[in-house]
Scaffold this motif. Structure first.
Motif, PDB file in Angstrom:
ATOM      1  N   SER A 240       4.646   9.011   2.597  1.00 34.50           N
ATOM      2  CA  SER A 240       4.800   7.995   3.645  1.00 34.50           C
ATOM      3  C   SER A 240       6.138   7.286   3.488  1.00 34.50           C
ATOM      4  O   SER A 240       7.108   7.583   4.187  1.00 34.50           O
TER       5      SER A 240
ATOM      6  N   ALA B  59       0.802  -1.230   0.000  1.00 34.48           N
ATOM      7  CA  ALA B  59       0.000   0.000   0.000  1.00 34.48           C
ATOM      8  C   ALA B  59       0.832   1.276   0.000  1.00 34.48           C
ATOM      9  O   ALA B  59       0.387   2.308  -0.536  1.00 34.48           O
ATOM     10  N   GLU B  60       2.033   1.235   0.586  1.00 30.44           N
ATOM     11  CA  GLU B  60       2.759   2.488   0.817  1.00 30.44           C
ATOM     12  C   GLU B  60       4.148   2.569   0.189  1.00 30.44           C
ATOM     13  O   GLU B  60       4.790   3.615   0.267  1.00 30.44           O
TER      14      GLU B  60
ATOM     15  N   GLN C 127      -0.008  10.728   6.545  1.00 26.96           N
ATOM     16  CA  GLN C 127       0.315  10.637   5.130  1.00 26.96           C
ATOM     17  C   GLN C 127       0.000   9.262   4.543  1.00 26.96           C
ATOM     18  O   GLN C 127       0.157   9.049   3.337  1.00 26.96           O
ATOM     19  N   PHE C 128      -0.415   8.325   5.383  1.00 26.77           N
ATOM     20  CA  PHE C 128      -0.725   6.985   4.898  1.00 26.77           C
ATOM     21  C   PHE C 128      -2.079   6.972   4.188  1.00 26.77           C
ATOM     22  O   PHE C 128      -2.953   7.787   4.464  1.00 26.77           O
ATOM     23  N   HIS C 129      -2.226   6.010   3.262  1.00 24.04           N
ATOM     24  CA  HIS C 129      -3.531   5.793   2.639  1.00 24.04           C
ATOM     25  C   HIS C 129      -4.557   5.424   3.709  1.00 24.04           C
ATOM     26  O   HIS C 129      -4.223   4.808   4.720  1.00 24.04           O
ATOM     27  N   MET C 130      -5.810   5.773   3.462  1.00 26.81           N
ATOM     28  CA  MET C 130      -6.858   5.452   4.425  1.00 26.81           C
ATOM     29  C   MET C 130      -7.011   3.943   4.590  1.00 26.81           C
ATOM     30  O   MET C 130      -7.325   3.456   5.673  1.00 26.81           O
TER      31      MET C 130
ATOM     32  N   HIS D 189       4.272   5.290  -2.247  1.00 28.52           N
ATOM     33  CA  HIS D 189       3.401   6.418  -1.907  1.00 28.52           C
ATOM     34  C   HIS D 189       4.223   7.596  -1.409  1.00 28.52           C
ATOM     35  O   HIS D 189       4.840   7.535  -0.341  1.00 28.52           O
TER      36      HIS D 189
ATOM     37  N   THR E 187      -4.613   1.779   4.642  1.00 28.41           N
ATOM     38  CA  THR E 187      -3.585   1.356   5.595  1.00 28.41           C
ATOM     39  C   THR E 187      -3.990   1.699   7.024  1.00 28.41           C
ATOM     40  O   THR E 187      -3.803   0.894   7.943  1.00 28.41           O
TER      41      THR E 187
END
Length: 462
Positions: free
Chosen positions: A270, A263-264, A302-305, A267, A307
């Motif tokens: 993050s 996921a990150e 800063q992480f995706h929702m 990104h 995550t």
């Protein structure tokens, strides 16, 4: 003193545990509120000190005012004392004092302590308590020693050594507090020694005292293994609980790492801005800190929702019983998962490693998980009333972090209303005491006197 301890020992066991923790939290808040504990520039109110003391004894890590900007050297030593008491468990400390005073511990008290430390036998109990205190201090000292190799050159001898000690104690006790500022350990995101030592301390503190004593008992045999078959044979000699905790802890960390990588990894904001080695370090650190440690080397906002939502599941599970971690506990959740699997396959018994588990233990695990889910829902619901302008997913993250005594936050805690912060205080208190208090309450009931059997009834479900 003896009379007070004698009266204390006669109280019901769950109340004894609750009162012990509440007393230390309140006393700690009073000491932290004294001018002798604070910096001249401190703007903290008594509410902030109370919130901090509860978080410290509950080894959570959430705060309304940062330690570094509020407390002087004496205050930070008090912080460490509260973390140490909370990590080892007040009931353990109280019992150690009783033993040192020469008072004989009753069988009922001893059983309570066995449950608190997740120990099944009664042999050498005094030595076991002493060993817990001795080896936890030794592990923290070794961790501080290695951290000093970086902290001393970075901050100088005085501050560097104290920072190393502070972080080592906080990490081993899964507390998540630091004395550096407001951004946790983000400045060390690509510092190898910090990203190795801190997670190791978190894991050692979170797997439970009985687990590492069991492993230590067979340590020489593990060292002597020369093949995979030898290793498997030695591993099978470990207690069933030890094997369950090691297996679940390992795969939870691996699963969290895989999710973060997928996921990150690319990104921006993050992990995407870090070097490949830095990304790997950050991934490992965040996967381990979800075991209820509360440290962070990256900005969680800063992480995706996706995550963030997944993180809440890992935080809910937490660490293992009989250690310094919080949460519903790995073995507790594992038993509930085994129960679900058993029901789905139409089986009667819950089995693990060719052993049939007592249904009474499985039911207690289910009770704890259901109550934790219910309490989390209540806490979240109240926070949505008091701070309805904040996105639900962040309130959910904050609520689970408090109940799981994790301490991770998306920079939200200080900005919440006092009402929501009060909810978080109760959440941390319940989260730290909930499983052990519920477990001991269920364990000490006189089932023979209360067990009543009636004619069989039937209710439709599903």
């Amino acid at each position: 003193m003896r009379a007070l301890l004698s009266r204390f020992s006669n109280w019901p066991i769950p109340i004894k545990i609750v009162i012990s923790f509440a007393f230390v939290m309140f006393a700690g808040s009073l000491i932290l509120a004294l001018p002798i504990s604070q910096l001249d520039s401190s703007q903290a109110t008594y509410f902030d000190h109370l919130f901090g003391a509860i978080s410290m004894v509950a080894v959570t890590g959430l705060f309304t005012v940062p330690v570094a900007h509020t407390y002087n050297l004496f205050g930070q030593i008090v912080v460490l004392a509260l973390i140490k008491l909370g990590g080892l468990g007040i009931i353990t400390i109280v019992s150690a004092i009783i033993l040192q005073l020469g008072r004989r511990v009753s069988m009922k008290e001893e059983v309570t302590l066995q449950q608190a430390l997740n120990r099944s036998d009664r042999m050498g109990f005094k030595n076991f308590l002493i060993s817990v205190v001795k080896y936890t201090t030794l592990i923290e000292a070794v961790g501080a020693f290695f951290l000093a190799f970086y902290m001393v050159p970075a901050f100088g001898w005085g501050r560097g050594l104290f920072t190393s000690i502070f972080l080592a104690i906080s990490a081993f006790n899964n507390a998540g507090f630091d004395n550096l500022g407001t951004t946790s350990l983000q400045q060390f995101v690509e510092t190898p020694i910090v990203n190795i030592v801190i997670p190791i301390l978190i894991i050692l503190g979170g797997i439970g005292f009985s687990v590492w004593f069991d492993v230590a008992k067979h340590f020489k045999k593990f060292i002597a293994v020369r093949s995979w078959l030898d290793f498997k044979g030695t591993y099978r000699r470990l207690k069933l609980h030890t094997r369950l905790v090691i297996k679940w802890s390992f795969w939870l960390i691996v699963a969290a790492m895989l999710i973060i990588i997928l996921a990150e990894w690319f990104h921006t904001g993050s992990l995407g801005d870090l070097s490949p080695l830095g990304r790997l370090q950050a991934t490992f650190f965040q996967a381990v800190t979800l075991r209820t440690a509360g440290f962070a080397t990256v900005d969680l906002t800063q992480f995706h929702m996706f995550t963030i939502v997944v993180f809440t599941v890992f935080m809910f599970i937490g660490g293992s019983p009989g250690g310094t971690a919080g949460g519903a506990k790995t073995s507790t959740v594992a038993l509930v998962v085994k129960l679900i699997g058993t029901e789905m396959r139409g089986l009667t018994n819950v089995n693990y490693k060719k052993r049939t588990l007592e249904m009474d233990i499985v039911k207690r695990a289910l009770v704890i998980v259901v109550l934790f889910v219910l309490l989390n829902f209540i806490g979240l619901s109240l926070m949505t009333i008091f701070d309805e302008h904040i996105p639900l997913q962040y309130l959910f993250f904050e609520s689970v972090s408090a109940f799981g005594t994790v301490g991770l936050s998306a920079d939200l805690t200080p900005t919440l209303s006092r009402y929501s912060q009060t909810v978080i205080m109760f959440s941390m208190f319940i989260g730290r005491l909930g499983p052990i208090t519920i477990f001991t309450a269920l364990s000490t009931r006189d089932r023979k006197k209360r067990e009543v059997t009636y004619a069989t009834g039937n209710i439709l479900i599903g």
